[in-house]
Design an enzyme around this catalytic site. Structure first.
Site, PDB file in Angstrom:
ATOM      1  N   ALA A   1       0.742  -1.168  -0.102  1.00  0.00           N
ATOM      2  CA  ALA A   1       0.144   0.114  -0.047  1.00  0.00           C
ATOM      3  C   ALA A   1       0.972   1.105  -0.160  1.00  0.00           C
ATOM      4  O   ALA A   1       2.062   1.076   0.258  1.00  0.00           O
ATOM      5  CB  ALA A   1      -0.737  -0.033   1.128  1.00  0.00           C
TER       6      ALA A   1
ATOM      7  N   GLY B   1       0.490  -5.062   0.951  1.00  0.00           N
ATOM      8  CA  GLY B   1      -0.673  -5.169   0.103  1.00  0.00           C
ATOM      9  C   GLY B   1      -0.551  -5.695  -1.138  1.00  0.00           C
ATOM     10  O   GLY B   1      -1.223  -6.127  -1.891  1.00  0.00           O
TER      11      GLY B   1
ATOM     12  N   GLU C   1      -0.730  -9.206  -0.809  1.00  0.00           N
ATOM     13  CA  GLU C   1      -2.264  -9.494  -0.410  1.00  0.00           C
ATOM     14  C   GLU C   1      -2.891  -9.445  -1.758  1.00  0.00           C
ATOM     15  O   GLU C   1      -3.930 -10.421  -2.140  1.00  0.00           O
ATOM     16  CB  GLU C   1      -2.578  -8.656   0.594  1.00  0.00           C
TER      17      GLU C   1
ATOM     18  N   GLU D   1       4.821  -5.271   7.009  1.00  0.00           N
ATOM     19  CA  GLU D   1       4.137  -4.231   7.924  1.00  0.00           C
ATOM     20  C   GLU D   1       4.480  -4.274   9.065  1.00  0.00           C
ATOM     21  O   GLU D   1       4.590  -3.223  10.070  1.00  0.00           O
ATOM     22  CB  GLU D   1       2.713  -4.909   7.850  1.00  0.00           C
TER      23      GLU D   1
END
Ligand code: HXC
Length: 257
Positions: free
Chosen positions: A65, A108, A111, A131
């Site tokens: 992200a 992300g 993911e 993260e």
């Protein structure tokens, strides 16, 4: 199509989406996620498309992200933005999606790859959930999808440490399907995609649905679900065509109906 952060194209029956923010390793900002979803949903609705391929331009599939965008947000922003509904919608695309991963697939980005159905990786592909290094944790399914895939032990290790998973390790643990040299990766994904695209689309559709069901359903309920999908396919024209073609010793011509 006028997308800012992705490129789309069509190769035969395959809809291609390339993440295109190479300067920031395809960091996923919110607009980009909306664009990915929008491209996927329009391919999903397009009867001439049978398979979707998702790849990343440059040195990464996606390095996570967009940290800059996220850094100033608070919990109430997340709640009000309800952005994870877009991720849920990506995960509920009906057509098969092949992720083509070169370089980084982190946070992300990992993911996003885990939302796809098959993952083809370059030998330089690196996966991971960094993260923890940022004082957060995965929020788009990382703790859930990775754990269901590889089991608790490895998931804990990778999520606790944030350490990188090489393509070979990812293959060993069943996270990815295959590894190819970078130069032939997309070609191989197109080949596999073309193979899947030649199968009866409704079979593929209901198989995807049933396999995803297996991930979070007890066996008995999953069996029941599989059986209903099996029955349902016998109402399709392609079932008649497929079986007729077998009996007539010719190749079937599937229409997706
Ligand atoms: C914003 C990012 C970024 C990210 C890289 N960049 N990742 N920008 N968000 N996630 C930018 C860098 O700031 C840099 O911009 C440019 O991309 C190139 O990156 P470098 O760091 O210079 O490259 P390199 O030294 O090769 O290192 C690559 C890297 C590193 C190891 C992948 O970039 C990195 O650690 N990135 C962050 C990975 C990460 O923590 N991801 C998880 C995010 S949290 P400039 O302008 O300096 O050139 C997350 C939560 C998901 O994903 C929640 C659900 C949505």
């Amino acid at each position: 199509n006028n997308y800012e952060y992705i490129q789309t194209s069509i190769e035969g029956r395959i809809g291609m989406i390339a993440l295109n923010r190479p300067d920031v390793l395809n960091a996923l900002n919110r607009t980009m996620v909306v664009e990915i979803l929008s491209a996927m949903e329009s391919f999903d609705q397009d009867e001439s498309i049978r398979v979707i391929i998702l790849s990343g331009n440059g040195r990464a599939f996606a390095a996570g992200a967009d940290i800059e965008e996220m850094s100033a947000d608070g919990p109430i922003d997340f709640e009000l933005l309800n952005q994870f509904k877009n991720w849920d919608r990506i995960a509920s695309i009906k057509k098969p999606i092949i992720a083509v991963v070169q370089g980084f697939a982190l946070g992300g980005g990992f993911e996003l790859a885990l939302c796809c159905d098959l993952i083809f990786a370059a030998d330089d592909a690196t996966f991971g959930f960094p993260e923890v290094n940022l004082g957060v944790m995965p929020g788009a399914g990382g703790t859930q999808r990775l754990t269901k895939l590889v089991g608790k032990t490895k998931a804990m290790e990778w999520l606790f440490t944030g350490k990188r998973i090489t393509a070979n390790e990812a293959l060993q643990f069943g996270i990815i399907n295959s590894i190819f040299a970078k130069e032939i990766l997309i070609e191989e994904a197109l080949k596999a995609g073309g193979m899947i695209a030649s199968q009866a689309p409704l079979s593929i559709r209901f198989i995807k649905e049933a396999v995803l069901k297996a991930v979070d359903t007890p066996l008995e309920e999953g069996m029941h679900f599989e059986r209903k999908n099996f029955y349902l396919l016998f109402s399709s024209e392609d079932q008649k065509e497929g079986m007729r073609a077998f009996i007539e010793k010719r190749n079937p011509d599937f229409k997706g109906r």
